[in-house]
Design a protein around this motif. Structure first.
Motif, short mmCIF file in Angstrom:
data_model
loop_
_atom_site.label_atom_id
_atom_site.label_comp_id
_atom_site.label_asym_id
_atom_site.label_seq_id
_atom_site.Cartn_x
_atom_site.Cartn_y
_atom_site.Cartn_z
N ALA A 168 -1.41 54.37 -1.66
CA ALA A 168 -1.48 53.48 -2.82
C ALA A 168 -2.39 54.05 -3.89
O ALA A 168 -2.08 54.02 -5.09
CB ALA A 168 -1.96 52.09 -2.38
N LEU A 169 -3.53 54.60 -3.48
CA LEU A 169 -4.51 55.10 -4.46
C LEU A 169 -4.04 56.31 -5.22
O LEU A 169 -4.48 56.54 -6.36
CB LEU A 169 -5.81 55.46 -3.73
N VAL A 170 -3.14 57.10 -4.65
CA VAL A 170 -2.76 58.37 -5.26
C VAL A 170 -2.13 58.16 -6.64
O VAL A 170 -2.18 59.05 -7.50
CB VAL A 170 -1.82 59.16 -4.31
N LEU A 171 -1.55 56.99 -6.88
CA LEU A 171 -0.93 56.70 -8.17
C LEU A 171 -1.92 56.07 -9.16
O LEU A 171 -1.53 55.70 -10.28
CB LEU A 171 0.26 55.76 -7.98
N GLU A 172 -3.18 55.96 -8.77
CA GLU A 172 -4.23 55.38 -9.61
C GLU A 172 -3.84 54.01 -10.14
O GLU A 172 -3.81 53.76 -11.35
CB GLU A 172 -4.59 56.33 -10.76
N PRO A 173 -3.54 53.07 -9.25
CA PRO A 173 -3.14 51.74 -9.70
C PRO A 173 -4.34 50.96 -10.24
O PRO A 173 -5.50 51.33 -10.01
CB PRO A 173 -2.62 51.09 -8.41
N GLU A 174 -4.03 49.89 -10.95
CA GLU A 174 -5.07 49.00 -11.45
C GLU A 174 -5.28 47.82 -10.51
O GLU A 174 -6.33 47.18 -10.53
CB GLU A 174 -4.69 48.50 -12.84
N LEU A 175 -4.28 47.54 -9.67
CA LEU A 175 -4.38 46.42 -8.75
C LEU A 175 -3.63 46.77 -7.47
O LEU A 175 -2.58 47.40 -7.52
CB LEU A 175 -3.78 45.15 -9.38
N ILE A 176 -4.20 46.38 -6.34
CA ILE A 176 -3.48 46.51 -5.07
C ILE A 176 -3.28 45.11 -4.48
O ILE A 176 -4.13 44.23 -4.63
CB ILE A 176 -4.18 47.44 -4.06
N VAL A 177 -2.14 44.94 -3.83
CA VAL A 177 -1.85 43.73 -3.08
C VAL A 177 -1.88 44.11 -1.61
O VAL A 177 -1.05 44.91 -1.15
CB VAL A 177 -0.48 43.14 -3.46
N ALA A 178 -2.86 43.61 -0.89
CA ALA A 178 -3.06 43.96 0.52
C ALA A 178 -2.63 42.79 1.38
O ALA A 178 -3.26 41.73 1.36
CB ALA A 178 -4.52 44.33 0.77
N ASP A 179 -1.54 42.95 2.13
CA ASP A 179 -1.00 41.88 2.96
C ASP A 179 -1.55 42.02 4.37
O ASP A 179 -1.18 42.92 5.11
CB ASP A 179 0.53 41.96 2.97
N GLU A 180 -2.47 41.13 4.74
CA GLU A 180 -3.14 41.17 6.05
C GLU A 180 -3.62 42.59 6.36
O GLU A 180 -3.22 43.20 7.37
CB GLU A 180 -2.20 40.67 7.15
N PRO A 181 -4.50 43.17 5.54
CA PRO A 181 -4.81 44.60 5.65
C PRO A 181 -5.52 45.02 6.92
O PRO A 181 -5.52 46.20 7.24
CB PRO A 181 -5.69 44.85 4.42
N VAL A 182 -6.12 44.07 7.66
CA VAL A 182 -6.82 44.46 8.89
C VAL A 182 -6.33 43.69 10.11
O VAL A 182 -6.94 43.76 11.17
CB VAL A 182 -8.35 44.28 8.73
N ALA A 183 -5.21 42.98 9.97
CA ALA A 183 -4.74 42.12 11.06
C ALA A 183 -4.42 42.89 12.33
O ALA A 183 -4.59 42.38 13.43
CB ALA A 183 -3.53 41.32 10.61
#
Length: 333
Positions: A169-184
Motif C-alpha cells: 500500500a505504501l509504495v504508491l504513496e497514498p494519502e489515506l489507507i483503509v485497514a480492515d481488521e489489520p491485526v485480527a
C-alpha cells in the motif's frame, strides 16, 4: 509525499450514504449502509467499530470506490468520487486498502518484491522500481529490504506478511489507507508492533487511516476518533477518549463491557444479530437494548420513542454525538 489537504482539513467524506443489495428470489432488500455521514481529516486515524454484519466493511469498500452507493456521495479532497475507469484508477492510487488476512491477500507464487511492485506496475510507475520497493519495505519495518526481495509468503511470519501488505500500500504513496481488521489474524505479541507501525506512518508521512474493527480495545490504542456502527448507521461518534471512557449509547456500553479490563459484568445482548434486510422501526437497536429491557427507558419516559421514532443521522464531523432517545433524555451509564 504530498497530501491533498492541510493537516486537520477534511480529506475523505461520506454524505447521506446508502448502499442496498437486492435480495435473491424475492427476499427483501438488504440495506447494508442505511444513511451515513462520516469525515476523515488529513493526518487523522478514525476507527469504525461494530459487530459483524453491521455494515462497516461495506461502508469501507464504498469509500474505496469498490461499491458504488445506491444514493448519497463520497468526496475526496473536496471533489466528488468519479466512478469512471480512469478517474477511479487515479483515486485508488491515493487511497489504499490493507486487508485483514495477509495470507489471503498475498499470492503464494509471487516473491515479496513482486507483491510490493504490483501496484507500481498497474499504475505505470516511471521511476526506479527497485528503489521504490526497497523504501516501502523499509518504511514497513522490513530491514534491510533487499533481504526480503526474493522470499515467498510461506517463508515469512504472520507479522512479516502483514508488513509486506502494508508496504504494498505504501509504495504508491497514498494519502489515506483503509485497514480492515489489520491485526485480527495476528498473535497478540505482534499486534502491538503493527499498531505502532501504523501510528509511526501517520507521524512520518502525515498518513490518514480508517481502521475497520470489531475490537474497541484496538480503537483505544490507535484512533483519534471512533464511529460506532449498528445495522447500517453510525450510532455514536466522538473522540476516542470521550466515547470509550463515557459511552452514552447502550450498544457502545455493551461492546465495551466485554473487554477484559471493563468493570462489572459483561452485557449479554438478547435477540438476533443485526439483519440489514429486517431493520425495525424506531431506534434500530431497541429490539436488543438492555436499557429498554431493564425498564430504564420506561422510567425516563422514552420507551415509546425507542420503539416507534426513528433517530436523525449523526453528522460526519468530530463532535461527540449519540443516536439514542434514552441518552438524549439524560440517561447515564
Amino acid at each position: 509525499m504530498t497530501t491533498a489537504q492541510e493537516p486537520g482539513g477534511t480529506l475523505l467524506s461520506a454524505a447521506d450514504l446508502h448502499i442496498a443489495f437486492p435480495g435473491r428470489r424475492g427476499a427483501p432488500t438488504a440495506r447494508a449502509v442505511d444513511g451515513v455521514d462520516l469525515d476523515i481529516r488529513a493526518g487523522e486515524i478514525v476507527a469504525l467499530v461494530g459487530e459483524s454484519g453491521c455494515g462497516k466493511t461495506t461502508l469501507a469498500r464504498s469509500l474505496l470506490g469498490l461499491v458504488p452507493p445506491t444514493s448519497g456521495r463520497v468526496t475526496f479532497a473536496g471533489e466528488p468520487l468519479d466512478y469512471a475507469g480512469r478517474a477511479l484508477k487515479a483515486y485508488r492510487k491515493r487511497v489504499q486498502l490493507v486487508l485483514q488476512d495477509p495470507s489471503g491477500s498475498l499470492n503464494p507464487r509471487h516473491t515479496v518484491y513482486d507483491a510490493v511492485a504490483e501496484g507500481l506496475r498497474i499504475h505505470g510507475y516511471a521511476g526506479d522500481e527497485r528503489a521504490a520497493v526497497a523504501e516501502a519495505l523499509s518504511r514497513a519495518g522490513l530491514r534491510p529490504p533487499e533481504r526480503f526481495f526474493l522470499r515467498y509468503p510461506h517463508e515469512l511470519s504472520g507479522g512479516q506478511r502483514q508488513r509486506v501488505v502494508i508496504a504494498g500500500a505504501l509504495v504508491l504513496e497514498p494519502e489515506l489507507i483503509v485497514a480492515d481488521e489489520p491485526v485480527a489474524s495476528l498473535d497478540a505479541s505482534v499486534r502491538g508492533e503493527i499498531l505502532a507501525l501504523l501510528l509511526r506512518l501517520r507521524e512520518e508521512l502525515g498518513l490518514s487511516a480508517l481502521v475497520v474493527t470489531h475490537d474497541l480495545g484496538l480503537a483505544w490504542n490507535i484512533a483519534d476518533r471512533v464511529a460506532v456502527m449498528y445495522l447500517g448507521r453510525i450510532v455514536e461518534t466522538g473522540t476516542v477518549e470521550e466515547v470509550l471512557t463515557s459511552p452514552r449509547h447502550p450498544y457502545t456500553q455493551a461492546l465495551l463491557s466485554v473487554l477484559p479490563e471493563a468493570p462489572g459484568d459483561p452485557v449479554v445482548l438478547s435477540g438476533e444479530p443485526p439483519d440489514p434486510s429486517r431493520i425495525p422501526g424506531g431506534c434500530r437497536f431497541h429490539v436488543r437494548c438492555q436499557v429498554l429491557a431493564s425498564g430504564e427507558a420506561q422510567r425516563a419516559g422514552v420507551a415509546d420513542h425507542c420503539r416507534k421514532v426513528d433517530l436523525p443521522l449523526l453528522s460526519g464531523g468530530g463532535e461527540t454525538q449519540v443516536a439514542c432517545h434514552w441518552a438524549v433524555a439524560g440517561g447515564t451509564p
